[in-house]
Design a protein around this motif. Structure first.
Motif: not given
Length: 75
Positions: A7-9, A21-24, A36-38, A45-46
């Motif tokens: 998919g597209v990030c 990657g990861h999905f949500e 890497e983007c995560a 965020g930190r």
């Protein structure tokens, strides 16, 4: 969880290959992001509070310097 489908990030707009990657679930749809983007986003965020404070301090300093320059020109 790792993505089973490409998919597209949603963070960088590049292709995320299967398993890279990861999905949500977001607003009733599935979306993916690179691992890497995560990691980058988590670090941002930190550090966000610290970055915002630094930007605010720089902005205030620039405004003060601009006001001084304006006053010197008027003098």
């Amino acid at each position: 969880m790792r993505n089973k489908y490409p998919g597209v990030c949603y963070r960088c707009g590049e292709l995320v290959k299967k398993g890279e990657g990861h999905f949500e679930r977001h607003q009733g749809r599935w979306r993916v992001q690179h691992a890497e983007c995560a990691i980058i986003y988590r670090e941002i965020g930190r550090n966000r509070k610290k970055e915002v404070k630094q930007v605010d301090e720089k902005r205030k300093a620039a405004n003060q310097e601009g006001e001084r320059s304006h006053q010197e020109i008027q003098s």
